[in-house]
Design a protein around this motif. Structure first.
Motif, PDB file in Angstrom:
ATOM      1  N   VAL A   1      12.062 -10.645  -4.226  1.00 16.57           N
ATOM      2  CA  VAL A   1      12.295 -10.650  -2.783  1.00 16.57           C
ATOM      3  C   VAL A   1      13.470  -9.755  -2.394  1.00 16.57           C
ATOM      4  O   VAL A   1      13.867  -9.714  -1.244  1.00 16.57           O
ATOM      5  N   ARG A   2      14.052  -9.065  -3.359  1.00 17.78           N
ATOM      6  CA  ARG A   2      15.211  -8.215  -3.098  1.00 17.78           C
ATOM      7  C   ARG A   2      14.858  -7.138  -2.077  1.00 17.78           C
ATOM      8  O   ARG A   2      13.776  -6.569  -2.093  1.00 17.78           O
ATOM      9  N   THR A   3      15.797  -6.860  -1.197  1.00 17.30           N
ATOM     10  CA  THR A   3      15.596  -5.884  -0.133  1.00 17.30           C
ATOM     11  C   THR A   3      16.477  -4.673  -0.373  1.00 17.30           C
ATOM     12  O   THR A   3      17.642  -4.805  -0.757  1.00 17.30           O
ATOM     13  N   ARG A   4      15.926  -3.495  -0.135  1.00 15.47           N
ATOM     14  CA  ARG A   4      16.696  -2.259  -0.187  1.00 15.47           C
ATOM     15  C   ARG A   4      16.477  -1.504   1.123  1.00 15.47           C
ATOM     16  O   ARG A   4      15.392  -1.503   1.676  1.00 15.47           O
ATOM     17  N   ASP A   5      17.542  -0.859   1.592  1.00 15.26           N
ATOM     18  CA  ASP A   5      17.462  -0.040   2.800  1.00 15.26           C
ATOM     19  C   ASP A   5      17.859   1.387   2.464  1.00 15.26           C
ATOM     20  O   ASP A   5      18.734   1.611   1.613  1.00 15.26           O
ATOM     21  N   ALA A   6      17.256   2.342   3.131  1.00 13.42           N
ATOM     22  CA  ALA A   6      17.608   3.744   2.925  1.00 13.42           C
ATOM     23  C   ALA A   6      17.354   4.521   4.203  1.00 13.42           C
ATOM     24  O   ALA A   6      16.539   4.117   5.052  1.00 13.42           O
ATOM     25  N   VAL A   7      18.037   5.627   4.327  1.00 13.56           N
ATOM     26  CA  VAL A   7      17.805   6.559   5.428  1.00 13.56           C
ATOM     27  C   VAL A   7      17.494   7.918   4.816  1.00 13.56           C
ATOM     28  O   VAL A   7      18.267   8.430   3.998  1.00 13.56           O
ATOM     29  N   TYR A   8      16.349   8.477   5.185  1.00 12.77           N
ATOM     30  CA  TYR A   8      15.947   9.795   4.708  1.00 12.77           C
ATOM     31  C   TYR A   8      16.098  10.785   5.862  1.00 12.77           C
ATOM     32  O   TYR A   8      15.578  10.572   6.952  1.00 12.77           O
ATOM     33  N   ARG A   9      16.825  11.860   5.594  1.00 15.13           N
ATOM     34  CA  ARG A   9      17.050  12.899   6.602  1.00 15.13           C
ATOM     35  C   ARG A   9      16.365  14.171   6.130  1.00 15.13           C
ATOM     36  O   ARG A   9      16.953  14.946   5.348  1.00 15.13           O
ATOM     37  N   PRO A  10      15.138  14.405   6.566  1.00 18.20           N
ATOM     38  CA  PRO A  10      14.401  15.574   6.071  1.00 18.20           C
ATOM     39  C   PRO A  10      15.041  16.872   6.554  1.00 18.20           C
ATOM     40  O   PRO A  10      15.621  16.934   7.645  1.00 18.20           O
ATOM     41  N   SER A  11      14.926  17.892   5.728  1.00 11.35           N
ATOM     42  CA  SER A  11      15.438  19.218   6.088  1.00 11.35           C
ATOM     43  C   SER A  11      14.401  20.033   6.842  1.00 11.35           C
ATOM     44  O   SER A  11      14.635  21.206   7.131  1.00 11.35           O
ATOM     45  N   HIS A  12      13.273  19.417   7.149  1.00  5.28           N
ATOM     46  CA  HIS A  12      12.169  20.083   7.831  1.00  5.28           C
ATOM     47  C   HIS A  12      11.722  19.209   8.998  1.00  5.28           C
ATOM     48  O   HIS A  12      11.961  17.996   9.008  1.00  5.28           O
ATOM     49  N   PRO A  13      11.047  19.781   9.999  1.00  2.00           N
ATOM     50  CA  PRO A  13      10.468  18.949  11.051  1.00  2.00           C
ATOM     51  C   PRO A  13       9.481  17.961  10.447  1.00  2.00           C
ATOM     52  O   PRO A  13       8.772  18.284   9.486  1.00  2.00           O
ATOM     53  N   LEU A  14       9.418  16.755  10.985  1.00  2.18           N
ATOM     54  CA  LEU A  14       8.546  15.737  10.412  1.00  2.18           C
ATOM     55  C   LEU A  14       7.930  14.887  11.513  1.00  2.18           C
ATOM     56  O   LEU A  14       8.640  14.314  12.338  1.00  2.18           O
ATOM     57  N   ASP A  15       6.611  14.827  11.515  1.00  2.00           N
ATOM     58  CA  ASP A  15       5.861  13.862  12.320  1.00  2.00           C
ATOM     59  C   ASP A  15       5.395  12.791  11.343  1.00  2.00           C
ATOM     60  O   ASP A  15       4.402  12.969  10.645  1.00  2.00           O
ATOM     61  N   LEU A  16       6.144  11.694  11.273  1.00  3.45           N
ATOM     62  CA  LEU A  16       5.891  10.686  10.240  1.00  3.45           C
ATOM     63  C   LEU A  16       4.494  10.101  10.353  1.00  3.45           C
ATOM     64  O   LEU A  16       3.799   9.931   9.343  1.00  3.45           O
ATOM     65  N   ARG A  17       4.065   9.779  11.552  1.00  5.60           N
ATOM     66  CA  ARG A  17       2.765   9.126  11.712  1.00  5.60           C
ATOM     67  C   ARG A  17       1.625  10.038  11.274  1.00  5.60           C
ATOM     68  O   ARG A  17       0.691   9.601  10.610  1.00  5.60           O
ATOM     69  N   ARG A  18       1.687  11.317  11.623  1.00  3.90           N
ATOM     70  CA  ARG A  18       0.623  12.239  11.227  1.00  3.90           C
ATOM     71  C   ARG A  18       0.698  12.607   9.751  1.00  3.90           C
ATOM     72  O   ARG A  18      -0.310  12.953   9.148  1.00  3.90           O
TER      73      ARG A  18
END
Length: 319
Positions: free
Chosen positions: A16-33
């Motif tokens: 049940v351990r939780t991890r959090d992260a933030v990813y900062r892409p170096s390129h434009p990103l449309d996550l849903r598509r």
């Protein structure tokens, strides 16, 4: 660093351990598509859209994991649960298209492709690295409608996969392991509407799952990847391409033999239908990036009007 992470609950059990992260892409990103194209129908037990959050259930070497992804301005905020949480976060950049290299892609060969590429720079090719999951899913989609394939995937994964950890909006499941696919009895394949040739192909391939995955990940060209996959009984170029697209984010894979693809490519690029040979000729100027062009074609929103009746699903469960 493009990916920063912290442990939100280090003292919790691994399950049940939780991890959090933030990813900062170096390129434009449309996550849903970019990530959304991996979903196999609205009832996919391994993937869920819940408002602005994309949920994914996956297996890792350390065990199952669940990812929740939310995009804000220039960042992807990710939370992962389960024993495989750390590895799931390690895979996040590739999932968001960090390995996708558009160098050499020239959209100007066609004005529509150039316009869609200009409007949608955030469409990337996701790489999951989950070779056998992608392969099994593609085999289920052979020679049937999407509705039939999505239903089979949902039923089999829900029954034989593992319940995903974390506070998912609805119960979610990881895809079965090689061993679990091989253990599915004939009557459950039948109830899921999977024909014997497809179920036999999955079971045979599962017996070599690890070696197939290693060989495909090591292959350096599309031809080599096709050779790895089509050497397996029951797997042709269409199944190979579909696997390459999902597992590897292959920018040049083309699903030759698809029921609709050639028609759509011909309609968008010329205004007329074409066949597989015609499609390959139309896509030839973009060699090395043909899958990228296909993604842009679908992103254009232009679609050929349906002609005649749709292909009806065939129900063999009572035979």
């Amino acid at each position: 660093m493009p990916l920063t992470a912290d442990a939100a609950a280090d003292g919790a059990p691994a399950s049940v351990r939780t991890r959090d992260a933030v990813y900062r892409p170096s390129h434009p990103l449309d996550l849903r598509r970019t990530v959304g194209m991996l979903r196999r129908g609205p009832g996919d037990p391994t993937m869920l859209f819940d408002g602005p959050v994309i949920w994914r259930a996956l297996r890792t070497r350390e065990g199952s994991a669940t990812l929740a992804l939310r995009q804000t301005e220039g960042e992807v905020h990710a939370t992962a649960w389960g024993p495989g949480a750390d590895e799931a976060l390690d895979r996040l950049p590739a999932l968001c298209g960090a390995d996708d290299d558009p160098q050499g892609f020239d959209p100007s060969h066609h004005p529509l492709i150039a316009e869609v590429a200009r409007r949608s720079p955030g469409i990337r090719l996701a790489r999951t690295g989950e070779v056998f999951d992608a392969l099994a899913c593609a085999i289920l989609e052979q020679k049937v409608t999407g509705l039939e394939a999505f239903r089979a995937w949902r039923l089999l994964v829900t029954k034989y996969g593992q319940r995903a950890p974390g506070p998912t909006p609805r119960p979610m499941y990881t895809a079965p392991t090689h061993t679990e696919w091989r253990a599915i009895p004939s009557w459950d394949w039948h109830r899921a509407g999977v024909q014997p040739p497809q179920s036999r192909t999955i079971v045979r391939t599962a017996s070599r799952g690890d070696s197939v995955s290693r060989a495909l990940l090591a292959a350096e060209s599309g031809e080599d990847r096709d050779r790895v996959l089509t050497s397996l009984p029951g797997i042709g170029l269409w199944t190979s391409a579909e696997t390459r697209i999902r597992a590897l984010g292959d920018p040049d894979a083309v699903s030759v033999g698809d029921y609709h693809l050639a028609h759509e490519v011909g309609h968008v690029l010329t205004g007329h239908r074409t066949d597989d040979d015609g499609m390959l000729e139309l896509l030839a100027p973009w060699a090395g990036h043909r899958q990228r062009v296909i993604r842009l074609i679908f992103a254009s929103g232009i679609s050929e009007a349906r002609r005649g009746p749709r292909l009806s699903p065939e129900d063999n469960r009572n035979r």
